[in-house]
Motif scaffolding. Structure first.
Motif, PDB file in Angstrom:
ATOM      1  N   ALA A 158       0.824  -1.205   0.000  1.00 38.20           N
ATOM      2  CA  ALA A 158       0.000   0.000   0.000  1.00 38.20           C
ATOM      3  C   ALA A 158       0.864   1.264   0.000  1.00 38.20           C
ATOM      4  N   TRP A 159       1.995   1.223   0.716  1.00 40.78           N
ATOM      5  CA  TRP A 159       2.870   2.394   0.750  1.00 40.78           C
ATOM      6  C   TRP A 159       3.517   2.636  -0.612  1.00 40.78           C
ATOM      7  N   VAL A 160       3.990   1.570  -1.248  1.00 39.83           N
ATOM      8  CA  VAL A 160       4.585   1.706  -2.592  1.00 39.83           C
ATOM      9  C   VAL A 160       3.536   2.220  -3.576  1.00 39.83           C
ATOM     10  N   TRP A 161       2.330   1.664  -3.464  1.00 38.66           N
ATOM     11  CA  TRP A 161       1.213   2.080  -4.331  1.00 38.66           C
ATOM     12  C   TRP A 161       0.953   3.582  -4.143  1.00 38.66           C
ATOM     13  N   THR A 162       0.957   4.022  -2.897  1.00 37.31           N
ATOM     14  CA  THR A 162       0.724   5.434  -2.597  1.00 37.31           C
ATOM     15  C   THR A 162       1.835   6.302  -3.166  1.00 37.31           C
ATOM     16  N   LEU A 163       3.083   5.873  -3.010  1.00 37.40           N
ATOM     17  CA  LEU A 163       4.208   6.648  -3.553  1.00 37.40           C
ATOM     18  C   LEU A 163       4.088   6.835  -5.060  1.00 37.40           C
ATOM     19  N   ILE A 164       3.632   5.808  -5.750  1.00 33.26           N
ATOM     20  CA  ILE A 164       3.467   5.902  -7.201  1.00 33.26           C
ATOM     21  C   ILE A 164       2.497   7.033  -7.549  1.00 33.26           C
ATOM     22  N   PHE A 165       1.385   7.115  -6.849  1.00 32.06           N
ATOM     23  CA  PHE A 165       0.412   8.170  -7.120  1.00 32.06           C
ATOM     24  C   PHE A 165       0.926   9.538  -6.693  1.00 32.06           C
ATOM     25  N   LEU A 166       1.691   9.586  -5.600  1.00 34.29           N
ATOM     26  CA  LEU A 166       2.255  10.854  -5.159  1.00 34.29           C
ATOM     27  C   LEU A 166       3.258  11.406  -6.174  1.00 34.29           C
ATOM     28  N   VAL A 167       4.142  10.543  -6.661  1.00 38.39           N
ATOM     29  CA  VAL A 167       5.137  10.980  -7.641  1.00 38.39           C
ATOM     30  C   VAL A 167       4.458  11.394  -8.938  1.00 38.39           C
ATOM     31  N   ASP A 168       3.452  10.630  -9.358  1.00 42.89           N
ATOM     32  CA  ASP A 168       2.702  10.975 -10.569  1.00 42.89           C
ATOM     33  C   ASP A 168       2.094  12.374 -10.434  1.00 42.89           C
ATOM     34  N   GLY A 169       1.427  12.628  -9.316  1.00 46.05           N
ATOM     35  CA  GLY A 169       0.828  13.940  -9.112  1.00 46.05           C
ATOM     36  C   GLY A 169       1.853  15.047  -9.037  1.00 46.05           C
ATOM     37  N   ALA A 170       3.013  14.759  -8.430  1.00 47.71           N
ATOM     38  CA  ALA A 170       4.064  15.770  -8.304  1.00 47.71           C
ATOM     39  C   ALA A 170       4.642  16.151  -9.662  1.00 47.71           C
ATOM     40  N   VAL A 171       4.927  15.160 -10.499  1.00 47.40           N
ATOM     41  CA  VAL A 171       5.468  15.439 -11.832  1.00 47.40           C
ATOM     42  C   VAL A 171       4.468  16.246 -12.654  1.00 47.40           C
ATOM     43  N   ARG A 172       3.218  15.840 -12.606  1.00 48.83           N
ATOM     44  CA  ARG A 172       2.184  16.573 -13.327  1.00 48.83           C
ATOM     45  C   ARG A 172       2.029  17.986 -12.779  1.00 48.83           C
ATOM     46  N   VAL A 193       7.070  15.487  -1.936  1.00 48.81           N
ATOM     47  CA  VAL A 193       6.920  14.035  -2.083  1.00 48.81           C
ATOM     48  C   VAL A 193       7.574  13.310  -0.903  1.00 48.81           C
ATOM     49  N   ILE A 194       8.761  13.752  -0.506  1.00 47.59           N
ATOM     50  CA  ILE A 194       9.462  13.098   0.605  1.00 47.59           C
ATOM     51  C   ILE A 194       8.657  13.222   1.896  1.00 47.59           C
ATOM     52  N   GLY A 195       8.196  14.437   2.183  1.00 44.43           N
ATOM     53  CA  GLY A 195       7.404  14.631   3.394  1.00 44.43           C
ATOM     54  C   GLY A 195       6.099  13.859   3.352  1.00 44.43           C
ATOM     55  N   SER A 196       5.438  13.867   2.211  1.00 43.62           N
ATOM     56  CA  SER A 196       4.169  13.141   2.071  1.00 43.62           C
ATOM     57  C   SER A 196       4.400  11.640   2.116  1.00 43.62           C
ATOM     58  N   GLY A 197       5.537  11.192   1.584  1.00 47.07           N
ATOM     59  CA  GLY A 197       5.844   9.762   1.636  1.00 47.07           C
ATOM     60  C   GLY A 197       6.031   9.285   3.066  1.00 47.07           C
ATOM     61  N   ALA A 198       6.684  10.125   3.878  1.00 43.92           N
ATOM     62  CA  ALA A 198       6.854   9.770   5.287  1.00 43.92           C
ATOM     63  C   ALA A 198       5.502   9.737   6.007  1.00 43.92           C
ATOM     64  N   ALA A 199       4.668  10.742   5.717  1.00 42.58           N
ATOM     65  CA  ALA A 199       3.330  10.763   6.325  1.00 42.58           C
ATOM     66  C   ALA A 199       2.508   9.569   5.860  1.00 42.58           C
ATOM     67  N   TRP A 204      15.768  24.072 -10.780  1.00 44.31           N
ATOM     68  CA  TRP A 204      15.963  23.286  -9.548  1.00 44.31           C
ATOM     69  C   TRP A 204      15.102  23.775  -8.394  1.00 44.31           C
ATOM     70  N   ARG A 205      14.752  25.057  -8.385  1.00 46.59           N
ATOM     71  CA  ARG A 205      13.936  25.556  -7.279  1.00 46.59           C
ATOM     72  C   ARG A 205      12.573  24.882  -7.268  1.00 46.59           C
ATOM     73  N   SER A 206      11.933  24.837  -8.429  1.00 44.97           N
ATOM     74  CA  SER A 206      10.614  24.209  -8.512  1.00 44.97           C
ATOM     75  C   SER A 206      10.708  22.716  -8.249  1.00 44.97           C
ATOM     76  N   VAL A 207      11.745  22.088  -8.805  1.00 40.46           N
ATOM     77  CA  VAL A 207      11.925  20.647  -8.590  1.00 40.46           C
ATOM     78  C   VAL A 207      12.136  20.350  -7.113  1.00 40.46           C
ATOM     79  N   LEU A 208      12.910  21.196  -6.447  1.00 39.34           N
ATOM     80  CA  LEU A 208      13.188  20.981  -5.020  1.00 39.34           C
ATOM     81  C   LEU A 208      11.904  21.058  -4.199  1.00 39.34           C
ATOM     82  N   VAL A 209      11.061  22.030  -4.511  1.00 35.94           N
ATOM     83  CA  VAL A 209       9.808  22.174  -3.768  1.00 35.94           C
ATOM     84  C   VAL A 209       8.962  20.919  -3.891  1.00 35.94           C
TER      85      VAL A 209
END
Length: 532
Positions: A58-72, A118-124, A108-113
């Motif tokens: 479930a965590w890996v599944w969630t990360l996939i959707f988080l990264v997808d949303g972040a890139v978009r 994603v990192i913070g949301s992944g931990a949550a 890099w500024r936008s990418v960093l944000v």
């Protein structure tokens, strides 16, 4: 209860990213595709091993959707574009690892944000997954089991629907990679298309309506916004050489004050410029092929090292002359290096010549587009810098503006030299013409805190266009300079400048023609007026 709250928190977390990456009902569709992760966590399970396994899944599944949303979300913030848009697909297919790294360095500024999000949301998400996944094997009330079964049925319907299923991140990005590969193959194998374009051009039977010699120089710049050119009213003296030539050649030169690109990036812009606004049509014509069919010998002199441009356009010419073989944004090749190449082409004895000079112009990185140490605009605060400060532009945007204007000052020297060289070769019995334009504009703190290509603002589309000729037809109509002009119609005007004729010409798209009929282009932004 903690299981329900944990699951609800997980859905809310993914929803935040989904809202940034999708629009309308697509948001609900994507959340439904995410639902198996939540439903799997809630289903009663006895085994501790299985509970831990489903938590990990479930965590890996969630990360996939988080990264997808972040890139978009990143692409939407920067360019207002989806990952499968032609803008993004073309840029990725036409890039290389070095240029990709340089691009990431620029944004890099936008990418960093987004990366931190994603990192913070992944931990949550990990904490929520563990909290929601504590369901034991205890029996659930019958209504709760029925509700879970109904939810599973709805999810099954969503996955059974292909229009919904293809938006699942795994399915989407797999297809996205396949699309990139197809596009790269198409860019790398253009020979058949070029031959077909030449065949179609010969079928037009075009002719040159000029007695004697004919020499036409077309200078195409990259990323020039006319709002930053003093000849268009900018407060900094960024175009002193062109201003001098405009004064000295009154009547022979024409400045189109209201020129617009219909694209905010190079590949589609060049496709429209040379493809008569219909580069993807089955019977599409290419301006360079038409010129060759009419008898012009065509040169392509370039300071770009770009596979897509080379395959789609440069190889249509008779002669290709590339001064720069360092791809990417960190190329430090200055446009002035092309002046000797242009001089050699102009000295060629061929009676009919079309010479395309493709400049880097002010393509990011701006500081590499002028000689080191020659930036007169970052020494002290002037009216432009004060205006930027009043608008609340941060220091990094203001520095980009200083570098951009310095690039335009050097660009002014190069462009004016191409005109001077063209004027010097004209013969008494010959015809000569020179055209200068940019492929697209650039946003450098004009309307928002952004520096670079910008499909989200008018600055990304506002371009300059200047013409000079030994036989200027525009002297008959002093109002031509105020006509709105769109770059996807440029080929019709350039055909006029080259004195090309063939049956069925659409002269209503030629800004120099008395039959010119303006119509607004379809841009992804709202433009208050195309006449400014």
């Amino acid at each position: 209860m903690h299981q329900i709250l944990g699951a609800a928190g997980l859905v809310a977390l993914v929803a935040v990213f989904t809202v940034h990456g999708y629009e309308g009902r697509r948001i609900g569709q994507v959340l439904l595709l995410f639902a198996p992760a939540v439903l799997g966590l809630l289903w009663p399970v006895r085994s501790t091993l299985w509970r831990r396994l489903r938590q990990a899944l479930a965590w890996v599944w969630t990360l996939i959707f988080l990264v997808d949303g972040a890139v978009r979300g990143l692409l939407a913030d920067l360019y207002g574009a989806a990952p499968d848009s032609s803008l993004v697909l073309g840029a990725i297919a036409n890039s290389n690892p070095r240029e990709s790294g340089e691009y990431l360095h620029a944004v890099w500024r936008s990418v960093l944000v987004w990366a931190l999000a994603v990192i913070g949301s992944g931990a949550a998400a990990w904490w929520l997954v563990r909290w929601a996944g504590l369901a034991s094997g205890a029996r659930w009330p019958k209504p709760a089991v029925m509700a879970l079964c109904v939810a599973l049925l709805l999810v099954s319907v969503g996955y059974a629907s292909k229009p919904w299923r293809r938006h699942h991140p795994i399915a989407f990005w797999t297809q996205w990679m396949f699309s990139i590969q197809q596009l790269q193959q198409g860019l790398a194998n253009q020979q058949a298309r070029r031959e077909a374009a030449l065949a179609r051009a010969h079928a037009l039977a075009p002719t040159v309506q000029v007695a004697g010699h004919s020499t036409v120089v077309l200078v195409i710049a990259d990323s020039i916004n006319r709002d930053n050119m003093s000849i268009y009213g900018y407060k900094r003296a960024t175009t002193p050489h062109l201003a001098s030539q405009l004064r000295g050649l009154d009547g022979e030169m024409l400045m189109l004050r209201n020129a617009w690109s219909v694209d905010a990036s190079t590949l589609p812009a060049l496709g429209n410029i040379f493809g008569f606004g219909q580069p993807d049509a089955q019977d599409a014509q290419h301006l360079l092929a038409v010129a060759r069919a009419a008898g012009y010998k065509v040169w392509w002199i370039s300071n770009h090292d770009d596979l897509g441009i080379e395959q789609q356009h440069a190889r249509v010419a008779d002669i290709q002359d590339f001064a720069n073989r360092q791809p990417g944004r960190t190329s430090s090749s200055l446009d002035g290096e092309l002046l000797d190449n242009l001089q050699r082409a102009l000295a060629d004895a061929t009676p009919q010549k079309l010479i395309v000079v493709h400049l880097l112009g002010a393509h990011p990185h701006y500081r590499l587009r002028f000689p080191a140490g020659q930036n007169p605009f970052d020494d002290e605060s002037d009216a432009v810098d004060q205006q930027l400060q009043t608008q609340g532009r941060p220091s990094w945007v203001r520095q980009f503006r200083h570098d951009y204007d310095a690039a335009l000052l050097y660009h002014d020297f190069v462009v004016s030299e191409t005109l001077a060289l063209t004027r010097n070769i004209r013969s008494a019995d010959g015809y000569a013409a020179w055209v200068y334009m940019s492929d697209h504009g650039q946003e450098v703190g004009h309307g928002r805190n952004h520096a670079g290509h910008s499909p989200l603002s008018a600055s990304g589309y506002r371009i300059p266009m200047l013409l000079w000729s030994t036989q200027p037809s525009w002297q008959k109509d002093q109002g031509i300079g105020n006509r709105p002009f769109r770059a996807d119609w440029a080929a019709w005007t350039l055909a006029n400048v080259m004195r090309l004729t063939w049956p069925g010409q659409t002269i209503s798209n030629d800004v120099l023609s008395e039959a010119y009929v303006w119509s607004k282009p379809q841009l992804p932004i709202v433009v208050d007026s195309f006449e400014r």
